[in-house]
Design a protein around this motif. Structure first.
Motif, short mmCIF file in Angstrom:
data_model
loop_
_atom_site.label_atom_id
_atom_site.label_comp_id
_atom_site.label_asym_id
_atom_site.label_seq_id
_atom_site.Cartn_x
_atom_site.Cartn_y
_atom_site.Cartn_z
N PHE A 49 -56.50 -25.52 68.82
CA PHE A 49 -56.83 -24.27 68.16
C PHE A 49 -56.08 -23.07 68.75
CE2 PHE A 49 -60.79 -26.77 67.61
CZ PHE A 49 -60.76 -26.84 66.23
N ARG B 270 -59.00 -22.84 58.28
CA ARG B 270 -58.37 -23.26 59.53
C ARG B 270 -56.91 -23.64 59.33
NH1 ARG B 270 -60.47 -28.66 61.04
NH2 ARG B 270 -58.58 -29.35 59.97
N GLU C 152 -64.17 -16.56 61.22
CA GLU C 152 -64.66 -17.47 62.26
C GLU C 152 -63.54 -18.31 62.86
OE1 GLU C 152 -67.88 -19.87 60.94
OE2 GLU C 152 -69.26 -18.17 60.66
N GLU C 153 -62.70 -18.87 62.00
CA GLU C 153 -61.63 -19.75 62.49
C GLU C 153 -60.56 -18.95 63.24
OE1 GLU C 153 -61.43 -23.20 62.33
OE2 GLU C 153 -63.53 -22.94 61.77
N HIS D 215 -60.11 -27.94 71.80
CA HIS D 215 -59.87 -26.62 72.40
C HIS D 215 -59.06 -26.76 73.70
CE1 HIS D 215 -61.97 -23.62 69.98
NE2 HIS D 215 -62.93 -24.51 69.78
N THR E 263 -61.00 -16.58 65.22
CA THR E 263 -61.43 -16.31 66.60
C THR E 263 -61.12 -17.48 67.53
OG1 THR E 263 -63.66 -17.18 66.22
CG2 THR E 263 -63.31 -14.85 65.75
N LYS E 264 -60.86 -18.67 66.98
CA LYS E 264 -60.55 -19.83 67.81
C LYS E 264 -59.10 -19.86 68.26
CE LYS E 264 -63.95 -22.67 65.33
NZ LYS E 264 -64.14 -23.86 64.47
N TYR E 265 -58.29 -19.01 67.67
CA TYR E 265 -56.85 -19.01 67.97
C TYR E 265 -56.50 -17.77 68.78
CZ TYR E 265 -56.37 -22.65 64.46
OH TYR E 265 -56.47 -23.82 63.75
#
Length: 341
Positions: A55, A308, A89-90, A50, A92-94
């Motif tokens: 991400f 992802r 879910e994935e 992170h 939200t990491k970007y």
């Protein structure tokens, strides 16, 4: 040192390993969501990823917003349910990713093509899990001409102006299933095998069948495919078709290419039958089947990794970057090596 190309930070496994202090192999296991890594180690590596922008696809001015649409089949297919969950879910990491899920029940290719064309002018990127049909391929190519980036997911489509495919090699997966079946039935006697297909129009399912057939013909000629059953990924239909097969001469092995494992397993338990049973995708349901020995082996693909990687691929294309790809890998799971999540 991290490299900048086109104003975009490109983070690699080696860079994450160097900063986190763990080996590239351990970093690779974490990024591909595989078992065998301590939770503390996993957390540390993900935190480093992170911080290095793995991400985030960060730029000097913050990443531009990307509208991203996913067209997936509806229904209770456990793998697809997981894939939908992990996409959200994935995403939200970007930074700057706006995901939208579109679920379809109608498999009419003309209707699916219309749904694709409705996205013109309303999105930056599209990922699809769809049957292989000329109308769908033409609709995708029209989206691409209109400036929309398209990727195929789980099941590929040929002859498309797409930016890529994210998923396992399905022909190799079918060959692996054939190898396992042959190794379980090694007594050289002739045996009948039943093959269950979800949707023959999915290229991925077609490729698995081709791979399965090829290795049986090549290495295990004593195994004969007696029945090919299309169940449209429907559990009840899979249950009924398995019951029908068991009423006559039960097959020595069942290979299920798509969904419907719970229906097949229920029919086998009801009949007290125990043929070799090979299936795809590790879920809570297939874990239970492995534990009670209804299922002999699961060929797994990782839906979180696929979610992802398709998000990374599409976001990179929209933002003009060139991101390294870490495609999902095939893994065979038996009762003895069920991963602990």
């Amino acid at each position: 040192m991290l490299s900048l190309r086109g104003g975009v930070v490109r983070t690699t496994i080696s860079q994450i390993a160097e900063v986190s202090g763990y080996s590239p192999a351990t970093v690779d296991r974490v990024l591909n969501d595989r078992a065998g890594v301590r939770s503390r180690t996993r957390d540390a590596i993900l935190q480093t990823a992170h911080e290095l922008g793995y991400f985030g696809l960060a730029s000097a001015y913050g990443p531009p917003e990307v509208e991203m649409d996913f067209l997936l089949p509806a229904g209770d297919n456990t793998f697809m349910l997981l894939l939908r969950k992990f996409i959200i879910e994935e995403a939200t990491k970007y930074a700057g990713i706006k995901p939208r899920l579109h679920l379809y029940e109608d498999f009419n290719p003309e209707h699916l093509a219309e749904r694709l064309l409705e996205l013109q002018g309303h999105t930056d990127a599209v990922a699809i899990v769809m049957p292989d049909h000329p109308s769908i391929r033409e609709a995708v190519n029209r989206l691409v001409i209109g400036g929309i980036h398209v990727a195929t997911l789980v099941s590929d489509l040929p002859s498309l102006n797409k930016i890529g495919y994210v998923g396992v090699d399905n022909r190799a997966a079918g060959r692996l299933a054939g190898l396992l079946t042959g190794r379980f039935l090694r007594d050289d006697r002739e045996h009948d095998v039943a093959v269950f297909i979800g949707f023959a129009s999915y290229r991925g399912h077609e490729e698995r069948e081709m791979g399965f057939r090829s290795i049986l013909a090549q290495d295990y000629p004593h195994l004969r495919i007696r029945d090919i059953v299309q169940v449209n990924d429907d559990r009840e239909r899979a249950y009924e078709e398995t019951q029908r097969l068991l009423m006559n001469e039960p097959p020595a092995a069942i290979y299920n290419i798509g969904a419907g494992n719970q229906g097949i397993a229920r029919a086998l338990r009801d009949a007290g039958a125990s043929p070799v049973f090979i299936a795809h995708d590790l879920t809570e349901a297939t874990k239970g089947m492995l534990m009670d020995r209804t299922l002999d082996a699961v060929i797994d693909q990782n839906p979180r990794v696929e979610a992802r990687e398709v998000i990374k691929l599409l976001a990179s294309a929209v933002r003009g970057a060139c991101e390294p790809s870490y495609p999902p890998r095939l893994q065979v799971v038996f009762r003895e090596n069920i991963p602990v999540v």
